[in-house]
Design an enzyme around this catalytic site. Structure first.
Site, PDB file in Angstrom:
ATOM      1  N   SER A 129      -1.111 -11.689  10.915  1.00 19.32           N
ATOM      2  CA  SER A 129      -0.721 -12.140   9.442  1.00 19.32           C
ATOM      3  C   SER A 129       0.319 -13.205   9.677  1.00 19.32           C
ATOM      4  O   SER A 129       0.782 -13.481  10.586  1.00 19.32           O
ATOM      5  CB  SER A 129       0.221 -10.741   8.871  1.00 19.32           C
ATOM      6  OG  SER A 129       1.058 -11.028   7.892  1.00 19.32           O
ATOM      7  N   TYR A 153       6.429  -3.464  10.196  1.00 22.57           N
ATOM      8  CA  TYR A 153       5.187  -3.745  10.116  1.00 22.57           C
ATOM      9  C   TYR A 153       4.957  -5.115  10.724  1.00 22.57           C
ATOM     10  O   TYR A 153       4.103  -5.379  11.619  1.00 22.57           O
ATOM     11  CB  TYR A 153       4.854  -3.911   8.414  1.00 22.57           C
ATOM     12  CG  TYR A 153       3.530  -4.616   8.286  1.00 22.57           C
ATOM     13  CD1 TYR A 153       2.267  -3.968   8.524  1.00 22.57           C
ATOM     14  CD2 TYR A 153       3.451  -5.988   8.029  1.00 22.57           C
ATOM     15  CE1 TYR A 153       1.047  -4.777   8.665  1.00 22.57           C
ATOM     16  CE2 TYR A 153       2.130  -6.631   7.614  1.00 22.57           C
ATOM     17  CZ  TYR A 153       0.954  -6.290   7.972  1.00 22.57           C
ATOM     18  OH  TYR A 153       0.163  -6.830   7.804  1.00 22.57           O
ATOM     19  N   LYS A 157       2.378  -6.358  14.123  1.00 23.84           N
ATOM     20  CA  LYS A 157       1.718  -7.579  14.360  1.00 23.84           C
ATOM     21  C   LYS A 157       1.949  -8.724  15.408  1.00 23.84           C
ATOM     22  O   LYS A 157       1.187  -8.900  16.331  1.00 23.84           O
ATOM     23  CB  LYS A 157       1.505  -8.431  13.006  1.00 23.84           C
ATOM     24  CG  LYS A 157       0.929  -7.760  11.923  1.00 23.84           C
ATOM     25  CD  LYS A 157      -0.525  -7.262  12.020  1.00 23.84           C
ATOM     26  CE  LYS A 157      -1.186  -6.595  11.123  1.00 23.84           C
ATOM     27  NZ  LYS A 157      -2.251  -5.941  11.230  1.00 23.84           N
TER      28      LYS A 157
HETATM   29  P1  NAD Z   1      -6.608  -1.513   4.164  1.00 25.65           P
HETATM   30  O1  NAD Z   1      -5.752  -0.557   4.247  1.00 25.65           O
HETATM   31  O2  NAD Z   1      -7.458  -1.907   2.872  1.00 25.65           O
HETATM   32  O3  NAD Z   1      -7.533  -1.440   5.487  1.00 25.65           O
HETATM   33  C1  NAD Z   1      -7.200  -1.089   6.716  1.00 25.65           C
HETATM   34  C2  NAD Z   1      -8.100  -0.006   6.913  1.00 25.65           C
HETATM   35  O4  NAD Z   1      -7.895   0.788   8.292  1.00 25.65           O
HETATM   36  C3  NAD Z   1      -8.032   1.522   5.928  1.00 25.65           C
HETATM   37  O5  NAD Z   1      -9.405   1.461   5.425  1.00 25.65           O
HETATM   38  C4  NAD Z   1      -7.534   2.370   6.573  1.00 25.65           C
HETATM   39  O6  NAD Z   1      -7.995   3.524   6.053  1.00 25.65           O
HETATM   40  C5  NAD Z   1      -7.928   2.091   8.184  1.00 25.65           C
HETATM   41  N1  NAD Z   1      -6.768   2.620   9.355  1.00 25.65           N
HETATM   42  C6  NAD Z   1      -5.731   2.595   9.339  1.00 25.65           C
HETATM   43  N2  NAD Z   1      -5.189   3.101  10.242  1.00 25.65           N
HETATM   44  C7  NAD Z   1      -6.389   3.710  11.011  1.00 25.65           C
HETATM   45  C8  NAD Z   1      -6.436   4.241  12.198  1.00 25.65           C
HETATM   46  N3  NAD Z   1      -5.554   4.759  13.071  1.00 25.65           N
HETATM   47  N4  NAD Z   1      -7.714   4.386  12.640  1.00 25.65           N
HETATM   48  C9  NAD Z   1      -8.738   4.248  11.977  1.00 25.65           C
HETATM   49  N5  NAD Z   1      -8.706   3.481  10.691  1.00 25.65           N
HETATM   50  C10 NAD Z   1      -7.529   3.359  10.324  1.00 25.65           C
HETATM   51  O7  NAD Z   1      -5.877  -3.242   4.583  1.00 25.65           O
HETATM   52  P2  NAD Z   1      -6.506  -4.569   4.427  1.00 25.65           P
HETATM   53  O8  NAD Z   1      -5.838  -5.348   3.374  1.00 25.65           O
HETATM   54  O9  NAD Z   1      -8.042  -4.680   4.463  1.00 25.65           O
HETATM   55  O10 NAD Z   1      -5.898  -5.071   5.676  1.00 25.65           O
HETATM   56  C11 NAD Z   1      -6.658  -5.291   6.955  1.00 25.65           C
HETATM   57  C12 NAD Z   1      -5.794  -5.846   8.105  1.00 25.65           C
HETATM   58  O11 NAD Z   1      -5.311  -6.867   7.780  1.00 25.65           O
HETATM   59  C13 NAD Z   1      -4.605  -4.976   8.336  1.00 25.65           C
HETATM   60  O12 NAD Z   1      -4.504  -4.852   9.733  1.00 25.65           O
HETATM   61  C14 NAD Z   1      -3.691  -5.610   7.709  1.00 25.65           C
HETATM   62  O13 NAD Z   1      -2.448  -5.403   8.344  1.00 25.65           O
HETATM   63  C15 NAD Z   1      -4.135  -7.167   8.036  1.00 25.65           C
HETATM   64  N6  NAD Z   1      -3.420  -7.916   6.919  1.00 25.65           N
HETATM   65  C16 NAD Z   1      -3.611  -7.771   5.670  1.00 25.65           C
HETATM   66  C17 NAD Z   1      -3.375  -8.616   4.573  1.00 25.65           C
HETATM   67  C18 NAD Z   1      -3.169  -8.314   3.296  1.00 25.65           C
HETATM   68  O14 NAD Z   1      -2.489  -8.767   2.477  1.00 25.65           O
HETATM   69  N7  NAD Z   1      -4.018  -7.555   2.780  1.00 25.65           N
HETATM   70  C19 NAD Z   1      -2.312  -9.818   4.943  1.00 25.65           C
HETATM   71  C20 NAD Z   1      -2.333  -9.860   6.388  1.00 25.65           C
HETATM   72  C21 NAD Z   1      -2.823  -9.231   7.518  1.00 25.65           C
HETATM   73  N1  UFG Z   2       5.808 -10.449  -6.370  1.00 29.79           N
HETATM   74  C1  UFG Z   2       6.441 -10.098  -7.642  1.00 29.79           C
HETATM   75  N2  UFG Z   2       6.156  -8.743  -7.906  1.00 29.79           N
HETATM   76  C2  UFG Z   2       5.384  -7.759  -7.649  1.00 29.79           C
HETATM   77  C3  UFG Z   2       4.988  -8.259  -6.246  1.00 29.79           C
HETATM   78  C4  UFG Z   2       5.237  -9.388  -5.616  1.00 29.79           C
HETATM   79  O1  UFG Z   2       7.039 -11.212  -8.436  1.00 29.79           O
HETATM   80  O2  UFG Z   2       5.290  -6.862  -8.179  1.00 29.79           O
HETATM   81  C5  UFG Z   2       6.053 -11.537  -5.651  1.00 29.79           C
HETATM   82  C6  UFG Z   2       6.779 -11.678  -4.492  1.00 29.79           C
HETATM   83  O3  UFG Z   2       8.035 -11.689  -4.607  1.00 29.79           O
HETATM   84  C7  UFG Z   2       6.052 -12.946  -3.535  1.00 29.79           C
HETATM   85  C8  UFG Z   2       4.836 -12.983  -4.423  1.00 29.79           C
HETATM   86  O4  UFG Z   2       4.700 -12.212  -5.581  1.00 29.79           O
HETATM   87  O5  UFG Z   2       6.841 -14.089  -4.131  1.00 29.79           O
HETATM   88  C9  UFG Z   2       3.725 -12.483  -3.347  1.00 29.79           C
HETATM   89  O6  UFG Z   2       4.334 -11.292  -2.891  1.00 29.79           O
HETATM   90  P1  UFG Z   2       3.278 -10.160  -2.211  1.00 29.79           P
HETATM   91  O7  UFG Z   2       3.772  -8.861  -1.970  1.00 29.79           O
HETATM   92  O8  UFG Z   2       1.766 -10.303  -2.986  1.00 29.79           O
HETATM   93  O9  UFG Z   2       2.923 -11.060  -0.593  1.00 29.79           O
HETATM   94  P2  UFG Z   2       3.708 -11.141   0.482  1.00 29.79           P
HETATM   95  O10 UFG Z   2       3.525 -12.849   0.813  1.00 29.79           O
HETATM   96  O11 UFG Z   2       5.341 -10.916   0.109  1.00 29.79           O
HETATM   97  O12 UFG Z   2       3.294 -10.377   1.684  1.00 29.79           O
HETATM   98  C10 UFG Z   2       1.976 -10.366   1.913  1.00 29.79           C
HETATM   99  C11 UFG Z   2       1.577  -9.106   2.473  1.00 29.79           C
HETATM  100  C12 UFG Z   2       2.452  -8.916   3.888  1.00 29.79           C
HETATM  101  C13 UFG Z   2       2.148  -9.997   4.745  1.00 29.79           C
HETATM  102  C14 UFG Z   2       2.373 -11.370   4.077  1.00 29.79           C
HETATM  103  C15 UFG Z   2       2.101 -12.439   4.920  1.00 29.79           C
HETATM  104  O13 UFG Z   2       2.145  -7.970   1.611  1.00 29.79           O
HETATM  105  O14 UFG Z   2       2.040  -7.707   4.746  1.00 29.79           O
HETATM  106  O15 UFG Z   2       1.880 -11.354   2.760  1.00 29.79           O
HETATM  107  O16 UFG Z   2       0.580 -12.319   5.007  1.00 29.79           O
HETATM  108  F1  UFG Z   2       2.990  -9.896   5.930  1.00 29.79           F
END
Ligand code: NAD
Ligand code: UFG
Length: 348
Positions: A129, A153, A157
């Site tokens: 991330s 978190y 990563k």
């Molecule tokens: P998500 O929660 O929709 O998907 C993650 C999946 O992993 C879920 O289906 C959950 O049930 C499963 N899971 C969690 N722990 C587990 C375990 N111990 N064993 C088996 N399954 C398990 O999240 P997502 O948004 O699809 O994110 C996927 C990956 O990408 C994550 O590792 C997350 O940290 C990373 N990521 C997400 C974002 C974002 O904003 N969505 C940004 C950066 C990185």
């Molecule tokens: N924001 C609002 N109101 C809300 C939610 C978010 O104003 O209810 C704003 C935040 O302050 C930020 C922007 O919208 O300025 C984006 O916020 P997000 O929470 O959607 O995303 P972030 O960039 O803060 O964080 C996300 C994931 C993290 C990841 C990061 C970088 O949640 O897990 O992107 O990949 F680490």
């Protein structure tokens, strides 16, 4: 012979979109997920969308911390590569419950890596991330920037990235691609799969979407005094289908004999403010999003966006969609599935 890919967390938001692209690309795909933050309905929707390719998909409800279950899977099937999405991802929850995050994300990953090594599968794509850049001092973020974790978190990563670098150093047979995602949004344009967070959404677009369908009264804008174009936070939003395609490019890259342990940003390289994103969503949906202006959310950076040059050059991949398409597809998903994969009673 088509390649066999294990996808951990494949029932989740990014995982389900990636599984679909894998199937359409002719890969055999085995999903393991404990359904902790997802629903098996996403898997059946992926099957529908994949049509005749759906015979190449199998699903196993398995927790990555369940070593015997993983062993069983690996002894039955020879996997060419693993895409590892499974993990918990809520920043605030990780501050409240750090041990839960270290247990789930670290122990789950170590188990997976050990079982992979034991069965001679040493090709990995990992979901990292942009959070590993902490509060970047400048933008765009390049892969060489110093790394920093600002919450448990993010630390999971960072630790997993370091573990991957260490195992590659110890055994160069490992080929590992660490993908640093920026802000994934949107949904598959069919409206059949999308993001379905449990409880109150932490992230901007799932919250906006729930306001638009009437589940929440207003969006709270966290911070209006940043040094940005309109005072609100700026992020690099990327369409989840573009992100999914980035994984296909990474899986292909693992076939390159020169690859070791490499890291790539997956973003668009463009910064968009909260107010710009809300305006784009209002345009796409025809819905007014009431706003409540509030103070900054603790821990938030002002401006984060990616340098995409390395991924473009080495993965031969780039994001195709802009924020209008992201909002259009998010709205198709939201309007067709106002309660995600659930019903009004099954969610809050
Ligand atoms: P998500 O929660 O929709 O998907 C993650 C999946 O992993 C879920 O289906 C959950 O049930 C499963 N899971 C969690 N722990 C587990 C375990 N111990 N064993 C088996 N399954 C398990 O999240 P997502 O948004 O699809 O994110 C996927 C990956 O990408 C994550 O590792 C997350 O940290 C990373 N990521 C997400 C974002 C974002 O904003 N969505 C940004 C950066 C990185
Ligand atoms: N924001 C609002 N109101 C809300 C939610 C978010 O104003 O209810 C704003 C935040 O302050 C930020 C922007 O919208 O300025 C984006 O916020 P997000 O929470 O959607 O995303 P972030 O960039 O803060 O964080 C996300 C994931 C993290 C990841 C990061 C970088 O949640 O897990 O992107 O990949 F680490």
């Amino acid at each position: 012979m088509s390649k066999n890919i294990l996808v951990s967390g494949g029932a989740g938001y990014i995982g389900s979109h990636t599984v679909l692209q894998l199937l359409l690309g002719g890969y055999k795909t085995v999903v393991v997920d404990n359904l902790d933050n997802s629903s098996e309905i996403s898997i059946s929707k992926v099957r529908e969308l994949a049509g005749s390719f759906s015979t190449n998909l199998s699903f196993h409800k398995v927790d990555l911390r369940d070593r015997p279950a993983l062993e069983k899977l690996f002894s039955k099937t020879k996997f060419d590569s693993v895409i590892h999405f499974a993990g918990l991802k809520a920043v605030g929850e990780s501050v409240q419950k750090p041990l839960l995050y270290y247990d789930n994300n670290l122990i789950g990953t170590i188990n997976l890596l050990e079982v992979m090594a034991a069965h001679g599968c040493k090709n990995l794509v990992f979901s990292s991330s942009a959070t590993v850049y902490g509060w970047p001092k400048e933008v765009p973020c390049t892969e060489e920037f110093p790394l920093e974790a600002t919450n448990p978190y993010g630390r999971t990563k960072l630790f997993i990235e370091e573990i991957c670098r260490d195992i590659h150093r110890s055994d160069p047979e490992w080929k590992i691609i660490l993908l640093r995602y920026f802000n994934p949004v949107g949904a598959h344009p069919s409206g059949k799969i999308g993001e379905d967070p449990r409880g109150i959404p932490n992230n901007l677009m799932p919250f906006v979407q729930q306001v638009a369908v009437g589940r929440r009264p207003a969006l709270t804008v966290y911070g209006t005094d940043y040094s940005t174009k309109d005072g609100t936070g700026v992020r690099d939003y990327i369409h989840v289908v573009d992100l999914a395609d980035g994984h296909i490019a990474a899986v292909r890259k693992l076939e390159d004999p020169k690859i070791g342990c490499e890291v790539y940003n997956l973003g668009t390289g463009k910064g968009t403010s909260v107010l710009e994103m809300v305006a784009a969503f209002e345009k796409a949906s025809g819905k007014k999003i009431p706003l409540v202006m509030a103070g900054r959310r603790p821990g938030d950076a002002a401006i984060v966006y990616a340098s995409t040059e390395k991924a473009e050059r080495e993965l031969n991949w780039n994001a195709k969609y802009g924020i209008d398409e992201m909002c259009r597809d998010q709205w198709i998903w939201a309007s067709q599935n106002p309660y995600g994969y659930g019903s009004p009673d099954s969610t809050n």
